[in-house]
Design a protein around this motif. Structure first.
Motif, short mmCIF file in Angstrom:
data_model
loop_
_atom_site.label_atom_id
_atom_site.label_comp_id
_atom_site.label_asym_id
_atom_site.label_seq_id
_atom_site.Cartn_x
_atom_site.Cartn_y
_atom_site.Cartn_z
N PRO A 25 0.84 -1.19 -0.07
CA PRO A 25 0.08 -0.15 0.04
C PRO A 25 0.72 1.23 -0.10
CG PRO A 25 -0.98 -1.56 1.53
CD PRO A 25 0.45 -1.96 1.15
N LEU A 26 2.06 1.27 0.48
CA LEU A 26 3.07 2.17 0.42
C LEU A 26 3.73 2.36 -0.99
CD1 LEU A 26 4.10 1.76 4.01
CD2 LEU A 26 2.54 3.21 3.26
N ARG A 77 -3.50 3.51 6.60
CA ARG A 77 -4.35 2.57 7.17
C ARG A 77 -4.41 1.14 6.58
NH1 ARG A 77 -7.64 7.26 6.13
NH2 ARG A 77 -8.21 8.26 7.92
N ALA A 78 -4.07 1.10 5.02
CA ALA A 78 -3.83 0.00 4.37
C ALA A 78 -2.81 -0.77 4.78
CB ALA A 78 -3.98 0.17 2.97
N CYS A 90 -0.68 -5.34 16.19
CA CYS A 90 -1.15 -3.96 16.47
C CYS A 90 -0.06 -3.35 17.44
CB CYS A 90 -2.41 -3.68 16.68
SG CYS A 90 -2.64 -1.85 16.81
N ASN A 91 0.64 -2.29 17.51
CA ASN A 91 1.44 -1.42 18.15
C ASN A 91 0.86 -0.18 18.30
OD1 ASN A 91 3.47 -1.64 20.13
ND2 ASN A 91 5.09 -0.90 18.98
N GLY A 92 -0.10 0.17 17.77
CA GLY A 92 -0.77 1.63 17.64
C GLY A 92 -1.72 1.75 16.28
N ALA A 93 -2.89 1.78 16.53
CA ALA A 93 -3.90 2.17 15.48
C ALA A 93 -3.71 3.24 14.57
CB ALA A 93 -5.28 1.98 16.12
N PRO A 94 -4.19 3.22 13.54
CA PRO A 94 -4.04 4.28 12.45
C PRO A 94 -4.53 5.45 12.88
CG PRO A 94 -4.53 2.51 11.12
CD PRO A 94 -4.79 2.15 12.81
N ALA A 119 4.24 3.03 9.52
CA ALA A 119 3.97 3.93 8.38
C ALA A 119 3.39 5.28 8.77
CB ALA A 119 2.65 3.29 7.67
N VAL A 120 3.81 6.35 7.98
CA VAL A 120 3.52 7.52 8.79
C VAL A 120 3.48 8.56 7.62
CG1 VAL A 120 6.07 8.11 8.98
CG2 VAL A 120 4.33 9.66 10.19
#
Length: 127
Positions: A25-26, A77-78, A90-94, A119-120
Motif C-alpha cells: 500500500p505504500l 490505514r491499508a 498492532c502496536n498503535g492504531a492508524p 507507516a507515517v
C-alpha cells in the motif's frame, strides 16, 4: 542519509510474505530476491530494506523502530490492515498522533519477528 537497512529474520518466507503485503500500500515492492535474502524499495530502484535469513538474532531495544513514508492517510490505514492480516501485531492504531505533532498520521505494528515498524505521513494536508 541512509542507503538501506537490514533485518535478520527467523523465517524468510513468513517475513517476506508479511512485508510484501504491508509495504504494497505504500508503493514498495520486492526489488531483489535470493534464497537467503529479500530486498524492498521503489519499483526499478535499489533496496532500502533487506531481510536476511539468520540462524540467531536479537531484537533491537525499545528505542528502535523503522518508519516507512506514506503519501496519504489511506495508505497508512491499508499498511496497518495488511500487516495485521499477515502476521503482524498492532502496536498503535492508524490515526493522528498529536504527541508527535499536529499533522503526524501514523500506524504502528510489530512484524512476525517482533521488529517495530510504522507507516507515517507528516504534513499540513493531513487531518
Amino acid at each position: 542519509m541512509l542507503h538501506h537497512i537490514s533485518f535478520g529474520v527467523s523465517d524468510l518466507a513468513r517475513s517476506s510474505a508479511f512485508y510484501d503485503a504491508a509495504l504494497a500500500p505504500l508503493g514498495y515492492v520486492r526489488v531483489f530476491e535470493h534464497e537467503t535474502a529479500v530486498g524492498y524499495g521503489k519499483e526499478g530502484g535499489g533496496d532500502k530494506l533487506s531481510l536476511k535469513l539468520v540462524s540467531e538474532f536479537v531484537l533491537p531495544g525499545d528505542g528502535f523502530h523503522l518508519a516507512f513514508a506514506a503519501s496519504a492517510p489511506d495508505q497508512v490505514r491499508a499498511f496497518h490492515a495488511a500487516a495485521l492480516l499477515h502476521g503482524g501485531r498492532c502496536n498503535g492504531a492508524p490515526g493522528l498522533q498529536p504527541h508527535y505533532g499536529s499533522h503526524y498520521f501514523a500506524a504502528f505494528v510489530m512484524d512476525p519477528d517482533g521488529y517495530r515498524i510504522e507507516a507515517v505521513i507528516n504534513g499540513a494536508t493531513v487531518s
